[in-house]
Design an enzyme around this catalytic site. Structure first.
Site, PDB file in Angstrom:
ATOM      1  N   PHE A 170     -17.729  -5.313  -3.437  1.00  0.00           N
ATOM      2  CA  PHE A 170     -17.438  -4.086  -4.303  1.00  0.00           C
ATOM      3  C   PHE A 170     -17.012  -4.703  -4.804  1.00  0.00           C
ATOM      4  CE2 PHE A 170     -14.926  -0.478  -5.771  1.00  0.00           C
ATOM      5  CZ  PHE A 170     -16.188   0.535  -6.069  1.00  0.00           C
TER       6      PHE A 170
ATOM      7  N   GLY B 165      -6.042  -1.715 -12.560  1.00  0.00           N
ATOM      8  CA  GLY B 165      -6.510  -1.570 -11.145  1.00  0.00           C
ATOM      9  C   GLY B 165      -6.608   0.010 -11.101  1.00  0.00           C
TER      10      GLY B 165
ATOM     11  N   TRP C  54      -9.395  -9.311  -7.012  1.00  0.00           N
ATOM     12  CA  TRP C  54      -8.732  -9.353  -5.877  1.00  0.00           C
ATOM     13  C   TRP C  54     -10.693  -8.485  -5.063  1.00  0.00           C
ATOM     14  CZ3 TRP C  54      -4.167  -9.964  -4.021  1.00  0.00           C
ATOM     15  CH2 TRP C  54      -3.111  -9.492  -5.244  1.00  0.00           C
TER      16      TRP C  54
ATOM     17  N   ASP D 272     -16.042   7.245  -2.484  1.00  0.00           N
ATOM     18  CA  ASP D 272     -15.588   8.785  -2.131  1.00  0.00           C
ATOM     19  C   ASP D 272     -16.103   9.074  -1.004  1.00  0.00           C
ATOM     20  OD1 ASP D 272     -14.686  10.935  -3.675  1.00  0.00           O
ATOM     21  OD2 ASP D 272     -16.342  12.445  -3.290  1.00  0.00           O
TER      22      ASP D 272
ATOM     23  N   GLY E  57      12.830  -8.193  19.753  1.00  0.00           N
ATOM     24  CA  GLY E  57      12.858  -9.342  18.434  1.00  0.00           C
ATOM     25  C   GLY E  57      11.234  -9.838  19.066  1.00  0.00           C
TER      26      GLY E  57
ATOM     27  N   GLU F 240      -7.995   1.044  -2.842  1.00  0.00           N
ATOM     28  CA  GLU F 240      -9.186   2.278  -3.078  1.00  0.00           C
ATOM     29  C   GLU F 240      -7.695   3.386  -3.310  1.00  0.00           C
ATOM     30  OE1 GLU F 240     -12.425   3.014  -0.139  1.00  0.00           O
ATOM     31  OE2 GLU F 240     -12.258   1.276   0.369  1.00  0.00           O
TER      32      GLU F 240
HETATM   33  C1  LIG Z   1      -5.994  -6.493   0.496  1.00  0.00           C
HETATM   34  C2  LIG Z   1      -7.005  -6.000  -1.050  1.00  0.00           C
HETATM   35  C3  LIG Z   1      -7.997  -6.022  -0.673  1.00  0.00           C
HETATM   36  C4  LIG Z   1      -8.992  -5.292  -2.215  1.00  0.00           C
HETATM   37  N1  LIG Z   1     -10.186  -5.283  -2.078  1.00  0.00           N
HETATM   38  C5  LIG Z   1     -11.187  -4.652  -3.689  1.00  0.00           C
HETATM   39  C6  LIG Z   1     -12.596  -4.593  -4.010  1.00  0.00           C
HETATM   40  O1  LIG Z   1     -13.547  -5.496  -2.639  1.00  0.00           O
HETATM   41  N2  LIG Z   1     -12.920  -4.410  -4.785  1.00  0.00           N
HETATM   42  C7  LIG Z   1     -12.159  -3.879  -5.575  1.00  0.00           C
HETATM   43  O2  LIG Z   1     -12.782  -3.472  -6.990  1.00  0.00           O
HETATM   44  N3  LIG Z   1     -10.701  -3.977  -5.637  1.00  0.00           N
HETATM   45  C8  LIG Z   1     -10.674  -4.217  -4.156  1.00  0.00           C
HETATM   46  N4  LIG Z   1      -8.421  -4.633  -4.789  1.00  0.00           N
HETATM   47  C9  LIG Z   1      -7.892  -4.130  -5.577  1.00  0.00           C
HETATM   48  C10 LIG Z   1      -7.382  -2.741  -5.664  1.00  0.00           C
HETATM   49  O3  LIG Z   1      -8.479  -1.500  -5.660  1.00  0.00           O
HETATM   50  C11 LIG Z   1      -6.478  -2.946  -6.242  1.00  0.00           C
HETATM   51  O4  LIG Z   1      -5.305  -2.979  -5.461  1.00  0.00           O
HETATM   52  C12 LIG Z   1      -5.153  -1.254  -6.888  1.00  0.00           C
HETATM   53  O5  LIG Z   1      -6.574  -0.066  -7.038  1.00  0.00           O
HETATM   54  C13 LIG Z   1      -4.280  -1.317  -7.603  1.00  0.00           C
HETATM   55  O6  LIG Z   1      -4.648  -2.154  -8.328  1.00  0.00           O
HETATM   56  P1  LIG Z   1      -3.032  -3.108  -9.593  1.00  0.00           P
HETATM   57  O7  LIG Z   1      -3.453  -4.177  -7.523  1.00  0.00           O
HETATM   58  O8  LIG Z   1      -4.062  -3.721 -10.623  1.00  0.00           O
HETATM   59  O9  LIG Z   1      -1.809  -2.544  -8.826  1.00  0.00           O
HETATM   60  P2  LIG Z   1      -1.905  -1.313 -10.043  1.00  0.00           P
HETATM   61  O10 LIG Z   1      -2.785  -0.564 -11.078  1.00  0.00           O
HETATM   62  O11 LIG Z   1      -0.806  -2.229 -11.440  1.00  0.00           O
HETATM   63  O12 LIG Z   1      -0.748  -0.122  -9.977  1.00  0.00           O
HETATM   64  C14 LIG Z   1       0.519  -0.523  -9.077  1.00  0.00           C
HETATM   65  C15 LIG Z   1       0.978   0.474  -8.352  1.00  0.00           C
HETATM   66  O13 LIG Z   1       1.253   1.007  -9.698  1.00  0.00           O
HETATM   67  C16 LIG Z   1       1.834   2.267  -8.981  1.00  0.00           C
HETATM   68  N5  LIG Z   1       1.250   3.762  -9.834  1.00  0.00           N
HETATM   69  C17 LIG Z   1      -0.176   3.646  -9.231  1.00  0.00           C
HETATM   70  N6  LIG Z   1      -0.518   4.440 -10.461  1.00  0.00           N
HETATM   71  C18 LIG Z   1       0.559   4.983 -10.671  1.00  0.00           C
HETATM   72  C19 LIG Z   1       0.605   6.769 -10.760  1.00  0.00           C
HETATM   73  N7  LIG Z   1      -0.401   7.769 -11.331  1.00  0.00           N
HETATM   74  N8  LIG Z   1       2.130   7.154 -10.978  1.00  0.00           N
HETATM   75  C20 LIG Z   1       2.535   6.610 -10.192  1.00  0.00           C
HETATM   76  N9  LIG Z   1       2.396   5.293 -10.079  1.00  0.00           N
HETATM   77  C21 LIG Z   1       1.589   5.058  -9.199  1.00  0.00           C
HETATM   78  C22 LIG Z   1       1.525   2.718  -7.512  1.00  0.00           C
HETATM   79  O14 LIG Z   1       2.730   2.358  -6.647  1.00  0.00           O
HETATM   80  C23 LIG Z   1       0.249   1.116  -7.550  1.00  0.00           C
HETATM   81  O15 LIG Z   1       0.468   0.552  -6.306  1.00  0.00           O
HETATM   82  C24 LIG Z   1      -7.853  -4.877  -3.474  1.00  0.00           C
HETATM   83  C25 LIG Z   1      -6.468  -5.063  -3.039  1.00  0.00           C
HETATM   84  C26 LIG Z   1      -6.037  -5.577  -2.026  1.00  0.00           C
HETATM   85  C27 LIG Z   1      -4.588  -5.809  -2.412  1.00  0.00           C
END
Ligand SMILES: Cc1cc2nc3c(=O)[nH]c(=O)nc-3n(C[C@H](O)[C@H](O)[C@H](O)COP(=O)(O)OP(=O)(O)OC[C@H]3O[C@@H](n4cnc5c(N)ncnc54)[C@H](O)[C@@H]3O)c2cc1C
Length: 381
Positions: A127, A135, A160, A242, A342, A365
């Site tokens: 996906f 993100g 990601w 969803d 530990g 997600e």
């Molecule tokens: C192990 C792993 C697997 C993944 N697999 C997939 C995949 O298969 N397909 C895919 O499309 N994506 C995937 N992702 C991506 C994942 O969906 C994104 O990492 C996630 O949506 C967060 O986006 P970002 O990493 O860009 O963080 P950012 O969008 O930069 O967010 C950083 C932080 O900002 C904070 N934040 C966000 N919104 C708000 C808000 N409204 N108010 C206050 N604070 C907020 C949260 O603490 C967040 O962690 C994966 C991520 C990981 C770590």
């Protein structure tokens, strides 16, 4: 397993959970994680042969277990798999999430071409929504798909992406520009061997899973590979998430349950101060807190799953389940690790691995803050 008596479930769910639990003992006890790609492919094959992936797709004529995905079933399956092996849960989840858009909105030809192979464990799904600059704010995605006669040409980056590098096909969300923002995005099925799709970088994470950054450079896909109408991609992505968001909460619940069980076993057997750790009131209080968190999370998970299976909207309930289950599981695992002293931080110990395994679930997600935002908005409606 006493929660299986709860009224959220039908007998078929109880039988499914018990049967998977029995299957996990011989099949997941000794998964070799040294080559993560090979382990993941092997798990998908085994889950397909075991018949469990039937629950990850919709359509009985295509090898699915039901016409629509049964949320309680996928939650019970993920909870159980996560209790035994995080990578097995991941392998199951990605078959569902990666093919979810096809189950929900694919044409009969698309469904016929992909879903039976997904259900048999013969084709790995992915996906591809997130991008380096999109993100949490996913509607800001920049990857573009230009309309060019009977095909689209994709240009942009995705990052990601779980199963990146080993998937047989990717469901990719790209901007087609019918309208600004989220209304100008479409969904496409891109086979892994399509020219112009490149695995640019494999990403190593604290809990090893196949993960990659993808580049699309002049990547041409036939129009017949578009899922749903042009401009409907964002809605399709949200509908897919969803279905599966509650199941992320269920996986967290499974990790938490395993930690509680390990903590109980450790407390009962660790000699301390002339008795056992379990005889100390502070250890009992810790175990009590852990059990309360687990049951609260389980009630939220299966309330959301049950409501969805009744055809009810669950925006708030799914967000509550994901927020509470993932945050609680992190806390329960931390408490269990503390009971191990530990030994808990020693590489290769179950708690050490659970401690790493749970962390990304609070981010992907929809990060916990995003879930809080959703719950707040729903309350204020
Ligand atoms: C192990 C792993 C697997 C993944 N697999 C997939 C995949 O298969 N397909 C895919 O499309 N994506 C995937 N992702 C991506 C994942 O969906 C994104 O990492 C996630 O949506 C967060 O986006 P970002 O990493 O860009 O963080 P950012 O969008 O930069 O967010 C950083 C932080 O900002 C904070 N934040 C966000 N919104 C708000 C808000 N409204 N108010 C206050 N604070 C907020 C949260 O603490 C967040 O962690 C994966 C991520 C990981 C770590």
């Amino acid at each position: 397993m006493e929660h299986l008596d709860w009224p959220f479930f039908d007998d078929k769910h109880r039988e499914l959970a018990s049967a998977l639990d029995a299957w996990c003992v011989p099949h997941l006890a000794h998964v070799d994680h040294s080559d993560i790609d090979a382990a993941c492919k092997g798990l998908v094959k085994a889950l397909g042969e075991g018949g469990w992936l039937k629950h990850a797709i919709a359509g009985t004529a295509l090898g699915g277990s039901a016409e629509v995905i049964d949320t309680r079933a996928i939650c019970l399956l993920r909870e159980t798999l996560a209790r035994y092996d995080g990578l097995a849960d991941f392998a199951f989840a990605m078959q569902g999430l990666g093919s979810g858009a096809i189950s929900l909105a694919g044409t009969p030809e698309q469904r016929q071409r992909y879903l039976p192979r997904v259900a048999r464990g013969e084709a790995l799904a992915a996906f591809a929504l997130s991008e380096p600059h999109a993100g949490s704010d996913v509607a800001a995605l920049r990857c573009e798909a230009f309309d060019d006669g009977d095909s689209y040409v994709l240009d942009g980056d995705k990052t990601w992406i779980s199963n990146g590098g080993i998937a047989d096909f990717y469901v990719v969300f790209a901007r087609t520009g019918e309208q600004p923002g989220s209304r100008g995005i479409s969904a496409f099925i891109v086979d892994a061997d399509t020219p112009g799709l490149e695995i640019a970088e494999r990403i190593e994470v604290m809990a090893p899973h196949p993960l990659a950054t993808l580049h699309f450079r002049g990547c041409r896909v036939p129009k017949s590979q578009r899922i749903g109408a042009a401009g409907e991609g964002f809605k399709i992505a949200m509908r897919t998430l969803d279905v599966f968001r509650t199941s992320v909460a269920a996986a967290a619940l499974g990790f938490g349950r395993r930690a509680l069980q390990e903590g109980l076993d450790q407390a009962k057997t660790r000699p301390m101060f002339g008795a056992h750790l379990a005889d100390l009131p502070l250890a009992q209080a810790k175990l009590a807190d852990m059990a309360c968190k687990i049951d609260s999370a389980a009630l939220l998970v299966y309330r959301a799953a049950w409501l969805r299976d009744q055809g009810k909207p669950i925006t708030k309930e799914a967000a509550m389940a994901k927020l509470v289950a993932t945050e609680s599981a992190q806390s329960v695992i931390d408490s269990a690790l503390q009971l191990f002293g530990g030994r808990g931080v020693r590489m290769g110990e179950v708690l050490e691995s659970l401690y790493r395994e749970i962390r990304p679930l609070r981010i992907y997600e929809g990060a916990s803050e995003v879930q809080q935002l959703i719950i707040g908005r729903e309350l204020l409606k």
